[in-house]
Enzyme design. Structure first.
Site, short mmCIF file in Angstrom:
data_model
loop_
_atom_site.label_atom_id
_atom_site.label_comp_id
_atom_site.label_asym_id
_atom_site.label_seq_id
_atom_site.Cartn_x
_atom_site.Cartn_y
_atom_site.Cartn_z
N GLN A 109 0.84 -1.35 -0.02
CA GLN A 109 -0.11 -0.09 0.00
C GLN A 109 1.01 1.44 -0.10
OE1 GLN A 109 -3.77 -0.61 0.55
NE2 GLN A 109 -3.88 1.23 -0.51
N LYS A 112 1.90 1.87 -3.62
CA LYS A 112 0.87 2.16 -4.39
C LYS A 112 0.31 3.53 -4.04
CE LYS A 112 -2.48 -0.97 -3.83
NZ LYS A 112 -3.78 -1.62 -3.31
N LYS A 124 -2.60 -0.91 6.82
CA LYS A 124 -3.69 -2.00 6.16
C LYS A 124 -4.11 -2.65 7.92
CE LYS A 124 -5.44 -3.85 2.73
NZ LYS A 124 -5.84 -3.25 1.48
N GLY A 163 -12.24 0.02 2.80
CA GLY A 163 -12.56 -1.36 2.99
C GLY A 163 -11.54 -2.32 2.28
N ASP A 164 -11.61 -3.64 2.22
CA ASP A 164 -11.06 -4.62 1.48
C ASP A 164 -11.77 -5.66 1.44
OD1 ASP A 164 -7.85 -4.89 0.40
OD2 ASP A 164 -8.42 -6.60 1.45
N THR A 207 -12.03 0.80 -7.72
CA THR A 207 -11.09 -0.01 -8.04
C THR A 207 -11.07 -0.93 -9.33
OG1 THR A 207 -10.98 -0.53 -5.71
CG2 THR A 207 -9.78 -1.78 -6.88
N SER A 376 -10.35 7.08 -2.61
CA SER A 376 -10.27 7.31 -1.25
C SER A 376 -9.58 8.56 -1.08
CB SER A 376 -9.62 6.13 -0.77
OG SER A 376 -10.24 5.01 -0.38
P1 NDP Z 1 -14.67 -8.61 -1.60
O1 NDP Z 1 -14.99 -9.25 -0.38
O2 NDP Z 1 -15.83 -7.75 -1.99
O3 NDP Z 1 -14.74 -9.90 -2.76
C1 NDP Z 1 -13.52 -10.82 -2.70
C2 NDP Z 1 -13.90 -11.85 -3.67
O4 NDP Z 1 -12.58 -12.75 -3.72
C3 NDP Z 1 -15.27 -12.74 -3.33
O5 NDP Z 1 -15.67 -13.11 -4.45
C4 NDP Z 1 -14.32 -13.87 -2.39
O6 NDP Z 1 -15.13 -14.88 -2.49
C5 NDP Z 1 -13.07 -14.00 -3.40
N1 NDP Z 1 -12.12 -14.43 -2.29
C6 NDP Z 1 -11.69 -13.88 -1.14
N2 NDP Z 1 -10.79 -14.55 -0.60
C7 NDP Z 1 -10.69 -15.77 -1.27
C8 NDP Z 1 -9.83 -16.73 -1.15
N3 NDP Z 1 -8.87 -17.00 -0.31
N4 NDP Z 1 -9.91 -17.84 -2.09
C9 NDP Z 1 -10.76 -17.48 -3.30
N5 NDP Z 1 -11.48 -16.23 -3.60
C10 NDP Z 1 -11.56 -15.54 -2.37
O7 NDP Z 1 -13.20 -7.89 -1.73
P2 NDP Z 1 -12.53 -6.90 -2.91
O8 NDP Z 1 -13.40 -7.12 -4.14
O9 NDP Z 1 -12.83 -5.61 -2.25
O10 NDP Z 1 -11.23 -7.33 -2.88
C11 NDP Z 1 -10.78 -8.08 -3.88
C12 NDP Z 1 -9.13 -8.10 -3.92
O11 NDP Z 1 -8.97 -6.52 -4.50
C13 NDP Z 1 -8.51 -8.28 -2.77
O12 NDP Z 1 -7.25 -8.63 -3.06
C14 NDP Z 1 -8.24 -6.77 -2.14
O13 NDP Z 1 -7.10 -6.53 -1.41
C15 NDP Z 1 -7.83 -6.07 -3.72
N6 NDP Z 1 -8.46 -4.56 -3.68
C16 NDP Z 1 -9.51 -4.11 -3.02
C17 NDP Z 1 -9.72 -2.63 -3.06
C18 NDP Z 1 -10.92 -2.29 -2.54
O14 NDP Z 1 -11.28 -0.86 -2.90
N7 NDP Z 1 -11.93 -2.91 -1.96
C19 NDP Z 1 -8.82 -1.59 -3.64
C20 NDP Z 1 -7.57 -2.49 -4.27
C21 NDP Z 1 -7.53 -3.74 -4.19
P3 NDP Z 1 -16.09 -15.56 -1.21
O15 NDP Z 1 -17.41 -14.57 -1.42
O16 NDP Z 1 -16.19 -16.70 -1.46
O17 NDP Z 1 -15.35 -15.10 -0.06
O1 2IT Z 2 -5.77 -2.40 -1.26
C1 2IT Z 2 -6.44 -1.28 -1.71
O2 2IT Z 2 -5.81 -0.50 -1.97
C2 2IT Z 2 -7.73 -0.97 -1.02
N1 2IT Z 2 -8.16 -2.07 -0.20
C3 2IT Z 2 -8.25 0.39 -0.95
C4 2IT Z 2 -7.68 1.16 0.34
C5 2IT Z 2 -8.33 2.37 0.58
O3 2IT Z 2 -7.92 3.21 1.64
O4 2IT Z 2 -9.17 2.94 -0.27
#
Ligand code: NDP
Ligand code: 2IT
Length: 444
Positions: A109, A112, A124, A163-164, A207, A376
């Protein structure tokens, strides 16, 4: 600096943290050359100061489930580096969460956030609490207990969570509410808030949209775009959903989405109507992706990743290390021309090597998924000036930011034969800004 030696020392000091070691190793390998052009960096032992988080908070969270059982979980916040702005980064709720994973995420992060051009440091946090199968009341009570500890360590000018995985609008709302109650202040300490209480327009989409804006910049360099391109996406959460939405809008075809149980393959394409179904299934009913296959009569593969399906573009958007060397070889053999990461560190080091050896377009998460934290940052600005910008204003700023991140990667990552090493570009560009700020601020 000798990258291998620095890594060995870190492994000895912090054993059993494989994800943290993996993230550090990738960065060290790509910045070593640039770092060693600046002897003043090594004199100040900048590298260890950059790899080891400023501090880590760790606490027990106790809460009562719907049956009256008293449950415990672990809570964490890793404050990695605040050389260029307050600590900033998401909160993850997932059963797999541990210190190694949060340290890797906080480290990533930092680079990034540096790339976004906005003043944000890196952090984080999270918990091994799993929202899966929990009632709304259980999620709220858990979060209220989590905040009883976390609130002392965060603030609008100190550390701003978001969030994440497992943390979306509902969870940020509960965190914000409890934080406000405890501090008796209404401040922009969280991002990804509801629009009624200071949330920015486009933050939920940012994202996924940002990843596709970045992909479009890469495709442009190859004289092409998304029209008619077949895309495989993993995940079906926040990032995956809005990645799919933007791919459709720009004329691409999405054939897979997944969750932690398996993936669906729809050769006819997941159109807007089917995507609306997935959004409702995941965001409202909190169901499983398998139900899509039942409804639309397509293939569902239990316990597998979608990378064996033929595609032009792969968009990993679920979690770390979900795409390994074998998957990468399969993608390349099937003619995949680009991989752009919505998730953080979804490709293993072996997979990255396969993509780079094949000279296909490969964008690491810290560049390609920076749109989320960028908006954000824009939410923080709007909260500070107590004004809110229109959807178009935010989306235009997001496009500009993704474009500038792409330019920085090209500037620092273009190799002698013209191939753009986006990993090197992102790491060196992100590193140089943080390094200069740390050098100017003294030995801390
Ligand atoms: P969500 O919780 O909304 O969605 C996560 C998705 O990934 C779900 O479909 C989930 O399935 C699946 N998943 C989670 N863990 C696993 C695992 N161990 N094995 C297989 N599938 C898995 O999270 P986000 O969409 O927010 O995040 C997804 C990715 O993007 C992460 O790596 C996060 O760090 C990254 N990210 C998120 C940002 C954000 O703004 N939200 C910004 C930048 C990066 P299930 O429903 O079964 O758990
Ligand atoms: O991995 C990421 O960049 C995030 N989950 C978003 C972080 C944020 O502060 O919006």
């Amino acid at each position: 600096m000798n990258a291998a030696k620095v890594l060995d020392t870190l492994k000895l000091r912090f054993p059993n943290e494989p994800e943290y070691h993996q993230a550090v190793e990738e960065v060290l390998a790509t910045i070593e050359e640039e770092y060693n052009k600046h002897p003043e960096f090594d004199k100040a032992n900048l590298i260890e100061r950059l790899c080891i988080p400023d501090r880590v908070y760790q606490f027990r969270v106790t809460w009562v489930d719907d049956k009256g059982n008293v449950q415990t979980n672990m809570g964490y916040r890793v404050q990695h580096n605040n050389a260029i702005g307050p600590y900033k980064g998401g909160i993850r709720f997932h059963s797999s969460v541990n210190l190694s994973i949060l340290k890797f995420l906080a480290f990533e992060q930092t680079f990034k956030n540096s790339l976004t051009t906005l003043p944000m440091g890196g952090g984080k946090g999270g918990s091994d609490f799993s929202p899966r199968g929990k009632s709304n009341g259980e999620v709220m009570r858990f979060i209220q207990s989590f905040m009883l500890e976390l609130w002392r360590h965060i603030g609008p000018e100190t550390d701003v969570p978001a969030g994440d995985i497992g943390v979306g609008g509902r969870e940020v709302g509960f965190m914000f509410g409890m934080y406000k109650k405890l501090t008796r202040e209404f401040t922009g300490t969280f991002t990804g808030k509801g629009r009624e209480f200071g949330g920015s327009l486009i933050r939920p989409e940012a994202t996924g949209y940002g990843n596709i804006y970045f992909l479009m910049e890469m495709l442009k360099m190859k004289g092409t775009d998304l029209k008619g391109k077949v895309c495989t996406i993993s995940g079906s959460g926040n990032v995956a959903q809005y990645t799919a939405e933007k791919v459709l809008e720009l004329g691409g075809k999405v054939v897979t989405m997944s969750d932690s149980d398996g993936y669906i393959y729809d050769p006819a394409g997941i159109d807007k109507e089917k995507l609306d179904y997935i959004m409702e299934l995941k965001n409202v009913y909190r169901g499983r992706i398998r139900e899509y296959a039942d409804k639309y009569g397509c293939k569902y593969v239990e316990g597998a990743k979608p990378w064996g399906e033929k595609c032009d573009i792969a968009l990993p958007s679920a979690t770390q290390n979900e795409l390994n060397g074998d998957h990468a070889r399969e993608l390349v053999a099937n003619g995949c021309m680009a991989v752009s990461e919505g998730a953080n560190m979804p490709s293993t080091p072996e997979a990255i090597k396969v993509f780079q050896d094949a000279k296909i377009l490969y964008a690491p998460g810290k560049a390609a998924n920076a749109g989320g934290v960028s908006v954000s940052g824009l939410e923080m600005t709007q909260n500070s000036i107590k004004l809110s910008w229109s959807e178009k204003e935010v989306d235009d700023k997001l496009k500009d930011i993704m474009k500038s991140i792409h330019e920085a990667c090209v500037q620092y990552g273009t190799e002698a034969d013209g191939y753009v090493n986006y990993v090197k570009g992102a790491n060196v560009a992100g590193f140089m800004k943080v390094a200069k700020a740390m050098m100017a601020q003294g030995i801390l």
